[in-house]
Write an enzyme that holds these catalytic residues in place. Structure first.
Site, short mmCIF file in Angstrom:
data_model
loop_
_atom_site.label_atom_id
_atom_site.label_comp_id
_atom_site.label_asym_id
_atom_site.label_seq_id
_atom_site.Cartn_x
_atom_site.Cartn_y
_atom_site.Cartn_z
N ARG A 1 0.85 -1.18 0.00
CA ARG A 1 0.00 0.00 0.00
C ARG A 1 0.89 1.23 0.00
O ARG A 1 1.80 1.34 0.83
CB ARG A 1 -0.89 0.00 1.24
CG ARG A 1 -1.94 1.10 1.25
CD ARG A 1 -2.57 1.25 2.61
NE ARG A 1 -1.75 2.06 3.49
CZ ARG A 1 -2.19 2.53 4.66
NH1 ARG A 1 -3.42 2.26 5.07
NH2 ARG A 1 -1.39 3.27 5.42
N TYR B 1 -3.32 11.52 5.16
CA TYR B 1 -3.41 10.24 5.88
C TYR B 1 -2.25 9.32 5.49
O TYR B 1 -1.84 9.26 4.34
CB TYR B 1 -4.72 9.51 5.56
CG TYR B 1 -4.59 8.08 6.00
CD1 TYR B 1 -4.33 7.08 5.08
CD2 TYR B 1 -4.55 7.76 7.35
CE1 TYR B 1 -4.09 5.79 5.49
CE2 TYR B 1 -4.31 6.47 7.77
CZ TYR B 1 -4.07 5.49 6.83
OH TYR B 1 -3.81 4.24 7.25
N ASP C 1 -5.14 3.88 0.07
CA ASP C 1 -6.23 4.17 1.00
C ASP C 1 -6.61 5.65 0.89
O ASP C 1 -5.81 6.51 1.26
CB ASP C 1 -5.77 3.84 2.43
CG ASP C 1 -6.91 3.83 3.45
OD1 ASP C 1 -6.69 3.31 4.57
OD2 ASP C 1 -7.99 4.36 3.12
N HIS D 1 -8.98 6.90 2.49
CA HIS D 1 -9.37 7.18 3.87
C HIS D 1 -10.62 8.04 4.01
O HIS D 1 -10.65 9.04 4.77
CB HIS D 1 -8.20 7.80 4.63
CG HIS D 1 -8.06 7.26 6.03
ND1 HIS D 1 -8.51 7.96 7.12
CD2 HIS D 1 -7.62 6.08 6.49
CE1 HIS D 1 -8.30 7.24 8.21
NE2 HIS D 1 -7.77 6.08 7.87
N GLU E 1 -9.08 1.97 -1.46
CA GLU E 1 -9.76 1.70 -0.20
C GLU E 1 -10.51 2.92 0.33
O GLU E 1 -10.00 4.04 0.23
CB GLU E 1 -8.72 1.26 0.83
CG GLU E 1 -9.25 0.99 2.22
CD GLU E 1 -8.12 0.67 3.19
OE1 GLU E 1 -8.28 0.93 4.39
OE2 GLU E 1 -7.07 0.16 2.73
N GLU F 1 -13.37 -1.26 7.17
CA GLU F 1 -12.64 -1.34 8.44
C GLU F 1 -13.39 -0.72 9.60
O GLU F 1 -13.18 -1.09 10.76
CB GLU F 1 -11.26 -0.70 8.31
CG GLU F 1 -11.28 0.79 8.12
CD GLU F 1 -9.88 1.36 7.95
OE1 GLU F 1 -9.57 2.34 8.65
OE2 GLU F 1 -9.12 0.83 7.12
N ARG G 1 -13.45 -5.23 4.23
CA ARG G 1 -12.33 -5.05 5.17
C ARG G 1 -12.74 -5.17 6.63
O ARG G 1 -11.95 -4.88 7.54
CB ARG G 1 -11.67 -3.71 4.93
CG ARG G 1 -10.93 -3.70 3.63
CD ARG G 1 -9.89 -2.65 3.45
NE ARG G 1 -9.31 -1.96 4.56
CZ ARG G 1 -8.23 -2.37 5.26
NH1 ARG G 1 -7.68 -3.53 4.96
NH2 ARG G 1 -7.74 -1.65 6.24
N GLU H 1 -4.14 -7.11 5.75
CA GLU H 1 -3.27 -5.95 6.02
C GLU H 1 -2.26 -6.33 7.10
O GLU H 1 -2.62 -6.99 8.08
CB GLU H 1 -4.11 -4.76 6.48
CG GLU H 1 -3.27 -3.52 6.82
CD GLU H 1 -4.14 -2.29 7.17
OE1 GLU H 1 -3.59 -1.19 7.21
OE2 GLU H 1 -5.36 -2.47 7.37
N TRP I 1 -11.76 12.39 8.39
CA TRP I 1 -10.31 12.19 8.49
C TRP I 1 -9.92 10.92 7.82
O TRP I 1 -10.61 9.91 7.98
CB TRP I 1 -9.85 12.19 9.94
CG TRP I 1 -8.39 11.90 10.07
CD1 TRP I 1 -7.35 12.73 9.78
CD2 TRP I 1 -7.82 10.62 10.40
NE1 TRP I 1 -6.17 12.10 9.93
CE2 TRP I 1 -6.42 10.79 10.32
CE3 TRP I 1 -8.35 9.39 10.78
CZ2 TRP I 1 -5.54 9.76 10.58
CZ3 TRP I 1 -7.49 8.34 11.05
CH2 TRP I 1 -6.09 8.53 10.95
C1 CS2 Z 1 -6.20 2.70 8.12
C2 CS2 Z 1 -6.02 2.66 9.60
O1 CS2 Z 1 -4.82 0.81 8.00
C3 CS2 Z 1 -5.75 1.41 7.49
O2 CS2 Z 1 -6.31 1.01 6.46
O3 CS2 Z 1 -7.38 3.09 7.60
O4 CS2 Z 1 -4.70 2.93 9.86
C4 CS2 Z 1 -6.90 3.58 10.39
O5 CS2 Z 1 -6.61 4.90 10.12
C5 CS2 Z 1 -6.73 3.31 11.87
O6 CS2 Z 1 -6.89 1.96 12.12
C6 CS2 Z 1 -7.72 4.12 12.70
O7 CS2 Z 1 -7.68 3.77 14.01
MG MG Z 2 -7.92 2.13 5.83
#
Ligand code: CS2
Ligand code: MG
Length: 402
Positions: A147, A159, A210, A212, A236, A262, A283, A339, A402
């Site tokens: 990634r 991010y 990502d 995000h 993602e 996630e 995810r 991941e 975020w």
């Molecule tokens: C992220 C995470 O790994 C990822 O895909 O989206 O790092 C995420 O920001 C954190 O788990 C938030 O706690």
């Molecule tokens: Mg993520």
């Protein structure tokens, strides 16, 4: 096999973790991760005040019944706190079941469907040069899926990129940092990043990104389309996923594979996305989506619709969750990728585990249960420290994802 003791262990070796430990009258114990980044104590309190009293005296073998008792019995269902608490109990009971059966949990989940688990690593940098260097470093370590996240010209922060060199840990101690976000520079920049990485590393390497949760559906459609020439493994979290139908617009405009989930707390959060085949990877993961028992149900629905698993595995998910996820990954049929964000040395000292990384792949190990243990005495030396994830604002001051 009555439950006689339950402990909620809160510690902070490098970052905060909440771990549930269930002990039976036969002296067998099981662990479950109950960490919800930035809201850890809410889950710890939910467990201590409301769940622990319900577990004492229960038959530890009745995993599904206990799950339903905690879910339906609460009357107030779903939500990240509730589902993380239920997940930790479920995971610990599977750990106990494995130990009592003298079998690794993947064996109880239907046995191994593959020899090992494909994982992806994180490459990030302040600019494309640094990100490319990080990709090369991960390649040397054997990763075949990476990634890539990079600082964006014109944006102070973005991010996935640490403010200063070193480990990326988004949750900062003290009050939340506020970042300024602008979408346009990001949309212009990301295709150029992947054009460079594809040119430098060739067509074979699996590349992931990502977004995000920061785009609107039409912006996500535009990004997905502009990334098509670089055939990403996945894009993602392009948009916040509360409005599942909003993915239809993305699907209509791009063939870039989409991964989401996630932050999902269970099957209802992704039912439409899966049934309408609006995503390619789900995810959702053990700790936040109700544990192994519930994650298997999500995976079964996904299998019907050609959706593969791509479990979340960031460092705010503890090694207990990582162990459980790898048992799930090794056994589930429609596995896609896992991941892998390595934990800090401090964390690794507190949580000993049988799972291993080798040549871009992982295996949960064959120890009975999950194959992970917490050193409670050492954990006690790392008291909890309140920490928050950053908050985003657009340049006019409006709060943004975020
Ligand atoms: C992220 C995470 O790994 C990822 O895909 O989206 O790092 C995420 O920001 C954190 O788990 C938030 O706690
Ligand atoms: Mg993520």
């Amino acid at each position: 096999m009555r439950i006689t003791d339950v402990r909620v262990i809160v510690c902070s070796p490098g970052r905060n973790f909440v771990t549930l430990k269930i002990v039976t009258e036969d002296g067998v114990h099981g662990l479950g991760d109950a960490t919800l980044n930035g809201r850890e104590l809410a889950v710890a309190a939910y467990l201590t005040e409301h769940v622990v009293p319900l577990l004492i005296g229960r038959d530890a073998r009745r995993i599904e019944d206990t799950w339903q008792f905690l879910y339906k019995g609460a009357y107030w269902r779903r939500g990240p706190v509730t589902m993380t608490a239920i997940a930790s109990v479920d995971t610990a009971l599977w750990d106990i079941r494995g130990k009592v059966s003298n079998a690794p949990v993947y064996d109880l989940l239907g046995g191994a469907s593959r020899e090992s688990v494909l994982v992806y690593g994180h490459a990030n940098g302040a600019d494309p040069e640094e990100t490319a260097t990080a990709v090369a470093r991960l390649r040397e370590q054997g990763y075949t899926a990476i990634r890539a996240q990079s600082g964006v010209p014109g944006l102070e922060s973005t991010y996935g990129v640490p403010a200063s060199r070193g480990r990326y840990e988004p949750a900062g101690r003290g009050l939340p940092i506020e970042h300024v976000w602008r979408t346009e520079p990001y949309l212009d920049f990301v295709p150029a990043l992947f054009e460079r990485l594809r040119r430098e590393f060739g067509p074979e390497l699996h590349l992931l990104h990502d977004a995000h949760h920061r785009l609107t559906p039409i912006e996500a459609a535009r990004l997905g389309r502009s990334l098509e020439p670089y055939h990403l493994f996945w894009l993602e979290d392009p948009v916040p996923a509360e409005a599942q139908e909003s993915f239809e617009l993305i699907r209509r405009h791009t063939t870039t594979p989409i991964a989401v989930g996630e932050v999902f707390d269970g099957i209802h959060a992704c039912q439409q996305l899966i049934e309408r085949e609006l995503i390619d990877y789900i995810r959702a993961t053990v700790v936040h989506a109700g544990g192994l028992s519930h994650l298997r149900k999500i995976a079964a629905l996904a299998e019907l619709h050609h959706v593969k698993t791509g479990c979340h595995g960031a460092t705010d998910l503890s090694p207990v969750c990582m162990a459980a996820a790898l048992h799930f990954d090794l056994s589930v049929h429609n596995f896609g990728i896992q991941e892998h964000m390595p934990h800090s040395e401090e964390t690794e000292r507190v949580f000993r585990h049988a799972y291993e990384f080798r040549d871009g792949r992982m295996h949960p190990g064959d120890a009975p249960g999950l194959g992970v243990e917490i050193d409670e005495a050492l954990a006690a030396q790392y008291p909890y420290q309140r920490a928050y994830l950053p908050v985003n604002r657009r340049d006019d001051g409006t709060v943004h994802d975020w």
